[in-house]
Design an enzyme around this catalytic site. Structure first.
Site, PDB file in Angstrom:
ATOM      1  N   ASP A 274     146.871   2.740  12.368  1.00 48.49           N
ATOM      2  CA  ASP A 274     146.288   4.026  12.021  1.00 48.49           C
ATOM      3  C   ASP A 274     145.769   4.781  13.237  1.00 48.49           C
ATOM      4  O   ASP A 274     145.675   6.008  13.220  1.00 48.49           O
ATOM      5  CB  ASP A 274     145.145   3.829  11.023  1.00 48.49           C
ATOM      6  CG  ASP A 274     145.650   3.409   9.657  1.00 48.49           C
ATOM      7  OD1 ASP A 274     146.846   3.592   9.406  1.00 48.49           O
ATOM      8  OD2 ASP A 274     144.856   2.880   8.862  1.00 48.49           O
ATOM      9  N   ASP A 397     153.589   4.585   4.781  1.00 46.41           N
ATOM     10  CA  ASP A 397     153.979   3.180   4.996  1.00 46.41           C
ATOM     11  C   ASP A 397     153.547   2.277   3.851  1.00 46.41           C
ATOM     12  O   ASP A 397     153.830   1.076   3.863  1.00 46.41           O
ATOM     13  CB  ASP A 397     153.451   2.645   6.330  1.00 46.41           C
ATOM     14  CG  ASP A 397     151.940   2.449   6.378  1.00 46.41           C
ATOM     15  OD1 ASP A 397     151.237   2.904   5.448  1.00 46.41           O
ATOM     16  OD2 ASP A 397     151.452   1.845   7.351  1.00 46.41           O
TER      17      ASP A 397
END
Length: 593
Positions: A274, A397
């Site tokens: 992230d 994702d």
């Protein structure tokens, strides 16, 4: 009669006038001054600055294109007290010159220009914020002679007189890129050189010759799962030892390097995916990796800058205009496809994929606009926006991944599929395994039989909604990536809805197996803790049956406590730097853009 001077560089022609009786009526001396001036760059992109390329003043995409390439000087030549080189307006190390584009002024003519004539190099106000130009000069004499690189053009000096060296001579200049293409900047840079002629007292001089070169800034380019890994990044926390053991084993077996960010740096932030995304920049003379730092700025905020930025490792970031960012600004929500061809149009570097709110939604979460503007401006990986706001975390994702394959298009798109999950569980029930339990043996987790899952009508309705969201994205991906159903594999994954910010959004019911790490042929997949059938997890068996025929090896990594229960999985907790593409971005055919 005419007579040319025999003195070198005299550049005079004498003209004599005679009468009928050969008496001299007069004479005149004609001064001839011929100067060859050429401002040159590597316009044919072969790594050599050729002389006076006829196409140097324009830029064209494609294998038969032309125009020089410029790198953003976003690495740091020092590893201590580091900062991107572009933040300083001087050259501290000659190695920094390799990150710049060489430009050569070639002249051939008299020893000096006629009195009052000047050579001026100049750039526009807009380009002055995007480049700097340095001039190569020599100081000292003999063995004590050394080369210096004073700043010539910048935001503080849009134009400067350039020394004319006389006779046949070359002067080297170095162009430094300061900005990537972005909203309002298409990446093109123009540099001009003009010869000015004096007119007379009180009258401004005028340009009588201008040479122009055009350069394009290299885009930032992402690397898909189908490219070979170089190194893998993970975090060490006080509760992820089981995860780290699995990752160490997988990475070592795959033959790559593992980089661990320890707690003094991550401060408990484990979400390596992230925080950043790896990419690279490329030119005919130089290539290096560049990390894009996300605006999420969690406790890993210092890692990309202080641990990655360095010699031949660049750094770029985009900060949100507003202080508030949301989970869609994390880079689990930024992926890229392998190369594809769509309706005859080639994308040899793949296409970027991001997640946003549904197109007609008046409310919802979106990736911050400054990041979207940056991604679209790079042009060479034309982005696709998917609907991901239906997820609690909201990352693409969580429902898709790409893996290499030996056939068809060279890859498969993997999609999470509740329908595939229910199909598997119904088959297990029919085969007499309805009482086999998910989460069996997990501490503090209630085991749930297959029969109970199939009887839960609320869960079924929730997964019907999730499937409809994934199907909407499936259609977009098929259209925008040129995929057939045979290019897609559905993975058996169920979800459940939870309330967040007064809205119901989805999280994985058991570890989300599509959220995997891809290391060549080896896959690191979240261990799903599914029902045990014949001494083996039925979900693991199904994944192997789906993926191993592609030549892939499945390794299941326990991330249940340290990642899954925190609404993330293996991919969220790792990052991979990969080899760059062999394909050169300037060979793309994009003139229509």
């Amino acid at each position: 009669m005419t007579a040319a001077s025999e003195e070198e560089n005299d550049n005079k022609l004498s003209v004599w006038y005679y009468g009928e009786d050969k008496e001299v009526l007069g004479k005149a001396v004609l001064h001839l001054t011929a100067v060859e001036i050429s401002l040159d760059v590597d316009a044919d992109r072969d790594g050599i600055v050729e002389k006076n390329n006829p196409n140097k003043g324009s830029w064209k995409w494609g294998p038969d294109g032309h125009g020089a390439v410029l790198l953003v000087n976003c690495d740091s030549e020092t590893s201590k007290w580091k900062r991107p080189d572009l933040q300083q307006n001087y050259i501290s190390n000659e190695s920094d010159l390799k990150d710049m584009t060489k430009m050569v002024l070639r002249t051939n003519g008299p020893t000096e220009l006629p009195e009052g004539y000047r050579l001026i190099m100049y750039i526009s106000q807009g380009d002055s914020e995007r480049i700097r130009v340095y001039r190569s000069t020599y100081r000292g004499e003999g063995k004590g002679k050394w080369e210096k690189y004073p700043l010539l053009l910048s935001a503080r000096a849009l134009s400067q007189e350039v020394l004319y060296l006389g006779k046949e001579a070359e002067t080297n200049f170095y162009v430094e890129g300061l900005q990537f293409a972005d909203k309002g900047f298409d990446g093109l840079i123009t540099i001009n050189l003009s010869l000015f002629e004096p007119i007379g007292p009180g009258i401004p001089e005028r340009p009588i010759f201008t040479d122009t070169v055009v350069l394009r800034v290299s885009p930032w380019i992402m690397t898909p799962n189908t490219l070979n890994p170089i190194e893998v990044y993970v975090c060490s926390t006080d509760d992820n030892n089981q995860f780290l053991r699995g990752m160490r084993s997988l990475v070592a077996r795959s033959g790559y390097r593992l980089k661990i960010c320890h707690e003094y740096m991550n401060r408990g932030d484990r979400w390596m995916q992230d925080e950043m995304e790896f990419g690279f920049v490329d030119s005919p003379h130089k290539q290096f990796p560049v990390v894009l730092d996300s605006p999420r700025d969690g406790c890993l905020v210092d890692f990309p800058y202080y641990e990655l930025l360095g010699p031949d490792f660049g750094y770029v970031t985009r900060e949100a205009h507003k202080r508030e960012v949301n989970t869609l600004d994390s880079f689990g929500n930024l992926e890229v496809s392998p190369p594809v061809t769509v309706r005859g149009k080639s994308y040899p570097l793949g296409r970027i994929i991001i997640g946003v709110a549904f197109p007609i939604a008046t409310q919802g979460r979106n990736m911050t606009q400054v990041v979207q503007d940056f991604l679209w401006a790079q042009k060479v990986q034309d982005p696709i926006a998917l609907f991901s706001d239906w997820l609690c975390v909201g990352h693409v994702d969580e429902f898709l991944s790409f893996v290499p394959a030996r056939d068809r298009k060279g890859f498969r798109l993997l999609l999470a599929s509740p329908d595939a999950g229910y199909k598997l569980f119904r088959r297990l029930q029919k085969e007499g395994y309805g009482q086999s339990e998910l989460f069996d043996g997990l501490k503090d987790e209630k085991p749930i039989p297959v029969d109970e899952i199939l009887e839960d009508e609320v869960l079924r309705d929730q997964n019907n909604y999730v499937q409809s969201c994934i199907d909407w994205n499936r259609d977009v991906l098929k259209r925008e990536l040129g995929l057939d159903e045979g290019d897609i594999i559905d993975l058996p994954i169920l979800f459940k809805l939870v309330e967040i910010d007064q809205a119901m959004r989805a999280v994985a019911y058991y570890p989300d197996m599509v959220n995997m790490i891809v290391l060549g042929k080896n896959l690191g997949i979240p261990k799903p803790f599914g029902p045990i059938v014949k001494r083996r997890c039925a979900l693991e068996t199904e994944m192997c049956n789906l993926l191993e025929p592609l030549g892939l090896n499945c390794t299941f990594i326990d991330d249940f406590t340290s990642y899954h229960q925190l609404q993330g999985e293996v991919h969220c907790g790792s990052n991979v730097r990969r080899e760059p593409f062999d394909f050169k971005w300037w060979n793309m055919v994009l003139d229509e853009i």
